[in-house]
Structure formats: C-alpha cells, structure tokens
Design a protein around this motif. Sequence first.
Motif, PDB file in Angstrom:
ATOM      1  N   HIS A   1       0.848  -1.195   0.000  1.00 30.23           N
ATOM      2  CA  HIS A   1       0.000   0.000   0.000  1.00 30.23           C
ATOM      3  C   HIS A   1       0.886   1.249   0.000  1.00 30.23           C
ATOM      4  CE1 HIS A   1      -3.473  -2.573   0.938  1.00 30.23           C
ATOM      5  NE2 HIS A   1      -2.673  -3.183   1.782  1.00 30.23           N
ATOM      6  N   PRO A   2       1.535   1.532  -1.112  1.00 32.25           N
ATOM      7  CA  PRO A   2       2.461   2.671  -1.160  1.00 32.25           C
ATOM      8  C   PRO A   2       1.772   4.021  -0.976  1.00 32.25           C
ATOM      9  CG  PRO A   2       2.109   1.765  -3.355  1.00 32.25           C
ATOM     10  CD  PRO A   2       1.474   0.807  -2.393  1.00 32.25           C
ATOM     11  N   ASP A   3       0.430   4.063  -1.089  1.00 28.45           N
ATOM     12  CA  ASP A   3      -0.282   5.322  -0.931  1.00 28.45           C
ATOM     13  C   ASP A   3      -0.546   5.663   0.534  1.00 28.45           C
ATOM     14  OD1 ASP A   3      -1.930   3.018  -0.940  1.00 28.45           O
ATOM     15  OD2 ASP A   3      -3.714   4.294  -1.065  1.00 28.45           O
ATOM     16  N   ILE A   4      -0.217   4.759   1.461  1.00 24.83           N
ATOM     17  CA  ILE A   4      -0.450   5.000   2.892  1.00 24.83           C
ATOM     18  C   ILE A   4       0.885   5.234   3.582  1.00 24.83           C
ATOM     19  CG2 ILE A   4      -1.404   4.071   5.038  1.00 24.83           C
ATOM     20  CD1 ILE A   4      -3.303   2.380   3.393  1.00 24.83           C
ATOM     21  N   ASP A   5       1.037   6.393   4.186  1.00 26.58           N
ATOM     22  CA  ASP A   5       2.241   6.715   4.951  1.00 26.58           C
ATOM     23  C   ASP A   5       2.044   6.303   6.401  1.00 26.58           C
ATOM     24  OD1 ASP A   5       3.544   7.775   2.802  1.00 26.58           O
ATOM     25  OD2 ASP A   5       2.982   9.841   3.229  1.00 26.58           O
ATOM     26  N   ILE A   6       3.080   5.736   7.014  1.00 26.37           N
ATOM     27  CA  ILE A   6       3.010   5.315   8.413  1.00 26.37           C
ATOM     28  C   ILE A   6       4.213   5.860   9.164  1.00 26.37           C
ATOM     29  CG2 ILE A   6       3.052   3.348   9.995  1.00 26.37           C
ATOM     30  CD1 ILE A   6       1.534   1.751   7.960  1.00 26.37           C
ATOM     31  N   GLN A   7       3.947   6.447  10.325  1.00 22.42           N
ATOM     32  CA  GLN A   7       5.013   6.891  11.210  1.00 22.42           C
ATOM     33  C   GLN A   7       4.884   6.121  12.517  1.00 22.42           C
ATOM     34  OE1 GLN A   7       5.409  11.085  11.625  1.00 22.42           O
ATOM     35  NE2 GLN A   7       7.233  10.966  12.902  1.00 22.42           N
ATOM     36  N   LEU A   8       5.980   5.490  12.950  1.00 24.03           N
ATOM     37  CA  LEU A   8       5.975   4.652  14.135  1.00 24.03           C
ATOM     38  C   LEU A   8       6.645   5.375  15.296  1.00 24.03           C
ATOM     39  CD1 LEU A   8       5.588   1.963  15.643  1.00 24.03           C
ATOM     40  CD2 LEU A   8       7.671   1.118  14.527  1.00 24.03           C
ATOM     41  N   PHE A   9       5.909   5.528  16.388  1.00 22.89           N
ATOM     42  CA  PHE A   9       6.423   6.125  17.615  1.00 22.89           C
ATOM     43  C   PHE A   9       6.599   5.035  18.669  1.00 22.89           C
ATOM     44  CE2 PHE A   9       4.204   9.526  15.437  1.00 22.89           C
ATOM     45  CZ  PHE A   9       5.028  10.641  15.614  1.00 22.89           C
ATOM     46  N   LEU A  10       7.430   5.304  19.674  1.00 20.00           N
ATOM     47  CA  LEU A  10       7.668   4.354  20.754  1.00 20.00           C
ATOM     48  C   LEU A  10       7.066   4.873  22.049  1.00 20.00           C
ATOM     49  CD1 LEU A  10      11.413   3.419  20.129  1.00 20.00           C
ATOM     50  CD2 LEU A  10       9.371   2.271  19.257  1.00 20.00           C
ATOM     51  N   HIS A  11       6.495   3.964  22.831  1.00 23.42           N
ATOM     52  CA  HIS A  11       6.085   4.323  24.189  1.00 23.42           C
ATOM     53  C   HIS A  11       6.647   3.285  25.147  1.00 23.42           C
ATOM     54  CE1 HIS A  11       2.550   1.743  22.888  1.00 23.42           C
ATOM     55  NE2 HIS A  11       2.859   1.155  24.027  1.00 23.42           N
ATOM     56  N   ALA A  12       7.066   3.753  26.319  1.00 27.41           N
ATOM     57  CA  ALA A  12       7.702   2.873  27.290  1.00 27.41           C
ATOM     58  C   ALA A  12       6.726   2.374  28.343  1.00 27.41           C
ATOM     59  CB  ALA A  12       8.873   3.595  27.970  1.00 27.41           C
ATOM     60  N   SER A  13       5.502   2.868  28.346  1.00 28.50           N
ATOM     61  CA  SER A  13       4.519   2.476  29.344  1.00 28.50           C
ATOM     62  C   SER A  13       3.241   2.052  28.622  1.00 28.50           C
ATOM     63  CB  SER A  13       4.228   3.631  30.297  1.00 28.50           C
ATOM     64  OG  SER A  13       3.568   4.679  29.602  1.00 28.50           O
ATOM     65  N   GLN A  14       2.154   1.902  29.392  1.00 28.56           N
ATOM     66  CA  GLN A  14       0.868   1.562  28.803  1.00 28.56           C
ATOM     67  C   GLN A  14       0.108   2.795  28.339  1.00 28.56           C
ATOM     68  OE1 GLN A  14       1.483  -1.763  28.292  1.00 28.56           O
ATOM     69  NE2 GLN A  14      -0.663  -2.117  28.724  1.00 28.56           N
TER      70      GLN A  14
ATOM     71  N   ASN B   1     -12.865   7.988  19.505  1.00 26.21           N
ATOM     72  CA  ASN B   1     -13.613   8.954  18.696  1.00 26.21           C
ATOM     73  C   ASN B   1     -12.909   9.308  17.388  1.00 26.21           C
ATOM     74  OD1 ASN B   1     -15.623   9.197  20.724  1.00 26.21           O
ATOM     75  ND2 ASN B   1     -14.306  10.634  21.832  1.00 26.21           N
ATOM     76  N   ARG B   2     -12.014   8.423  16.929  1.00 30.90           N
ATOM     77  CA  ARG B   2     -11.317   8.718  15.683  1.00 30.90           C
ATOM     78  C   ARG B   2     -12.236   8.440  14.494  1.00 30.90           C
ATOM     79  NH1 ARG B   2      -8.932   6.777  11.299  1.00 30.90           N
ATOM     80  NH2 ARG B   2      -6.903   7.591  10.641  1.00 30.90           N
ATOM     81  N   PRO B   3     -12.420   9.410  13.591  1.00 30.28           N
ATOM     82  CA  PRO B   3     -13.217   9.152  12.385  1.00 30.28           C
ATOM     83  C   PRO B   3     -12.530   8.097  11.524  1.00 30.28           C
ATOM     84  CG  PRO B   3     -12.857  11.505  12.713  1.00 30.28           C
ATOM     85  CD  PRO B   3     -11.937  10.794  13.651  1.00 30.28           C
ATOM     86  N   MET B   4     -13.286   7.116  11.079  1.00 24.02           N
ATOM     87  CA  MET B   4     -12.713   6.029  10.292  1.00 24.02           C
ATOM     88  C   MET B   4     -12.503   6.453   8.841  1.00 24.02           C
ATOM     89  SD  MET B   4     -11.832   3.239  11.712  1.00 24.02           S
ATOM     90  CE  MET B   4     -11.950   2.429  13.315  1.00 24.02           C
ATOM     91  N   ASP B   5     -11.388   5.998   8.281  1.00 25.29           N
ATOM     92  CA  ASP B   5     -11.173   6.116   6.851  1.00 25.29           C
ATOM     93  C   ASP B   5     -10.639   4.776   6.370  1.00 25.29           C
ATOM     94  OD1 ASP B   5      -8.328   6.035   7.239  1.00 25.29           O
ATOM     95  OD2 ASP B   5      -8.419   8.132   7.806  1.00 25.29           O
ATOM     96  N   ALA B   6     -10.382   4.654   5.094  1.00 25.79           N
ATOM     97  CA  ALA B   6     -10.022   3.348   4.536  1.00 25.79           C
ATOM     98  C   ALA B   6      -8.647   2.869   4.988  1.00 25.79           C
ATOM     99  CB  ALA B   6     -10.075   3.420   3.009  1.00 25.79           C
ATOM    100  N   SER B   7      -7.730   3.794   5.304  1.00 25.89           N
ATOM    101  CA  SER B   7      -6.352   3.390   5.578  1.00 25.89           C
ATOM    102  C   SER B   7      -6.216   2.612   6.882  1.00 25.89           C
ATOM    103  CB  SER B   7      -5.441   4.620   5.599  1.00 25.89           C
ATOM    104  OG  SER B   7      -5.875   5.559   6.564  1.00 25.89           O
ATOM    105  N   LEU B   8      -6.906   3.037   7.953  1.00 28.01           N
ATOM    106  CA  LEU B   8      -6.731   2.375   9.242  1.00 28.01           C
ATOM    107  C   LEU B   8      -7.281   0.946   9.244  1.00 28.01           C
ATOM    108  CD1 LEU B   8      -5.703   2.459  12.096  1.00 28.01           C
ATOM    109  CD2 LEU B   8      -7.816   3.581  12.796  1.00 28.01           C
ATOM    110  N   PRO B   9      -8.518   0.696   8.786  1.00 29.08           N
ATOM    111  CA  PRO B   9      -8.974  -0.700   8.726  1.00 29.08           C
ATOM    112  C   PRO B   9      -8.084  -1.589   7.863  1.00 29.08           C
ATOM    113  CG  PRO B   9     -10.825   0.795   8.460  1.00 29.08           C
ATOM    114  CD  PRO B   9      -9.593   1.640   8.394  1.00 29.08           C
ATOM    115  N   THR B  10      -7.511  -1.037   6.810  1.00 30.90           N
ATOM    116  CA  THR B  10      -6.618  -1.820   5.955  1.00 30.90           C
ATOM    117  C   THR B  10      -5.395  -2.277   6.737  1.00 30.90           C
ATOM    118  OG1 THR B  10      -7.345  -0.596   3.993  1.00 30.90           O
ATOM    119  CG2 THR B  10      -5.249  -1.786   3.834  1.00 30.90           C
ATOM    120  N   LEU B  11      -4.804  -1.358   7.529  1.00 27.87           N
ATOM    121  CA  LEU B  11      -3.640  -1.708   8.343  1.00 27.87           C
ATOM    122  C   LEU B  11      -4.018  -2.698   9.441  1.00 27.87           C
ATOM    123  CD1 LEU B  11      -0.685  -1.331   9.204  1.00 27.87           C
ATOM    124  CD2 LEU B  11      -1.443   0.631  10.592  1.00 27.87           C
ATOM    125  N   VAL B  12      -5.128  -2.454  10.115  1.00 21.91           N
ATOM    126  CA  VAL B  12      -5.552  -3.337  11.200  1.00 21.91           C
ATOM    127  C   VAL B  12      -5.782  -4.756  10.684  1.00 21.91           C
ATOM    128  CG1 VAL B  12      -7.448  -3.816  12.804  1.00 21.91           C
ATOM    129  CG2 VAL B  12      -6.498  -1.508  12.656  1.00 21.91           C
TER     130      VAL B  12
END
Length: 307
Positions: free
Chosen positions: A121-134, A283-294
Amino acid sequence: MPPLAALRAFEAVARLGSLSRAASELHVTKSAISHQLRALEEDLGVTLLHRGGTVRRARTTEAGAALLVSVQQALTLLETACRDTRAGAHGRRRNSLNISANPSLAALWLAPRIGRFIELHPDIDIQLFLHASQDPAWDAQDIDLAFLHVRALGPHLAAPGDIPLMTETVVPVCSPALVEPGERDDPRVFTRHRWLEEKHIDSPETDWRTWRPRLGLPDSASQEPLVLSGLSTVVAAAAAGVGIALGRAPLVDEELARGRLVALTPGLRMAGSWGYVMRVRANRPMDASLPTLVEFLAEEGRRAPAW
C-alpha cells in the motif's frame, strides 16, 4: 450557547468520573472545573451530574447523559477539523497513520511487517512512535493506533473495543553457532552456557527459575542469569552468542526465520501470560487506511510460527 470551556469540562468529568482527573486532563484547577459545571447547569436549568454524598464517582443524570452524547460528537467534529487543518499545514497527508508501540514489539515484530505493508500500500504513509509504558502519547504525537501489552488477568487488561493481535509463547533460543544441531533437544546444553533473562515483571515463564525444573535440571545446575532490559536487547545478546535466552514468540519469529536464532527443546515451549492488542484512538473518524492496516496486522498475528 454556553461557553465551550464549560462543555469540555462537563464532558471530561462525565467521561473520567472525577473532577480531579478532569482538571488534570484540561490543565486547570479543580475549583475551575466545579465553577464551570455550576455555571453550565444554571445556564441550562438542569442538573447534569450526580456528585457528592457517598458516591465517589461522578455520574450523569438522565439529562446529562443525553447532553453528553451530543457534546462528545460535537467535540469530535471540532477535533477532527482542527487535526485535518493542522495536518494540512504541516504536510501530513490524509492517507497517513501514526502508530505507537513499545520498543521490543516495534523492533522485533512490527517494523518488518510495516515495511511489507507499505510495499503493498504505497499510498499509505506510516510513522511509528515508541512508548515505554501503557500510555501512548495520543494527543502529543497524534496517535491513530496503539499496540498495548496486556495480561489475561492483572493490572494491564484489554479494554472494551480493543482488537486482539496475538498471544505469546516462550521458548529457549540461542545463536545457531552456540549449540550444534544434534544437541538442540538435549536439556544438558543448558548447563554449558550462560542464561540470559529479560527483566519482565509478572511473567514467570520468562524466569529461568520456572524453566530449571521444567528442563529436569538438578539444583546444582542452577546459575545466576544475566538480566537485561527489554527483549530486543536480550535477542541481540543471544544472536551474538552470549548465551541462551527465553524468547517470546512471535516477537522472535523474524530472527528464527532468518536463522540468526534457533529454538532449543521446542517441544517444551510454555504459554505466555501476556499478549498484544490494538487500540484505536477514541472517537477517531474512520477512513479506509486504518482498517486496511488493522486487517493486515491481525492476519500477521494469526500466522503460525515457522519454527
């Protein structure tokens, strides 16, 4: 129309059940929240929240519950509009996702799969962040999807709406250069090499004290393990031939598939106490990119390990 600050205060108290928590979230004093609530109730002419008395958690009245639904919808629309405007100003494309995970999951399991997803899916950009807790930085990093480490029972539980990703299995692993192929099912190899252990709370299956009797090793074979912080550090040490580690699959699956690690006595692998879930921003509005990744990652999580 009542002031927006008063409506935000009401929504925060109703959602969090506490004036103190609402004040902390909105960065104001508890007395300011209380004043805004009283002013809002006077303006509308109804009581919105039950508070005081023996009830420790603030609860909405019937009128408050009806108002809360509309207020949350309105705030979500405003938040979405502001986020889209901000994203446009800073060049974030609409088909972009910000995700957050702990360092071990991100390095060992998630990063390779995100790479494969982007190829599909080259049309979807993803940025990965790190968290150290929950607690991912939902607002500060504008997180769309977080990956949380949860227990079946305990303080860190899956919440309603969380999407199961995968459970864990613990198996001893080491560098292929450390143990000859013909010896990898022999428990005696554990007496000849250093034990590596992840510093991981509430997880007996990652503790060598649990594995020693399981492997049938005598008390004399016990040793003090080298304890390291984070599974990615443990995996790096094992791959370098430092010793034998207790690896958590499927986080170690990529290293096993590449041959940087091999599994020892795989028939004695142990079910893990923890697993991972995916949590979508509230409360995030859904679009096509997130369900595709999930959907892609859920399928990856269901795959059986190759080892």
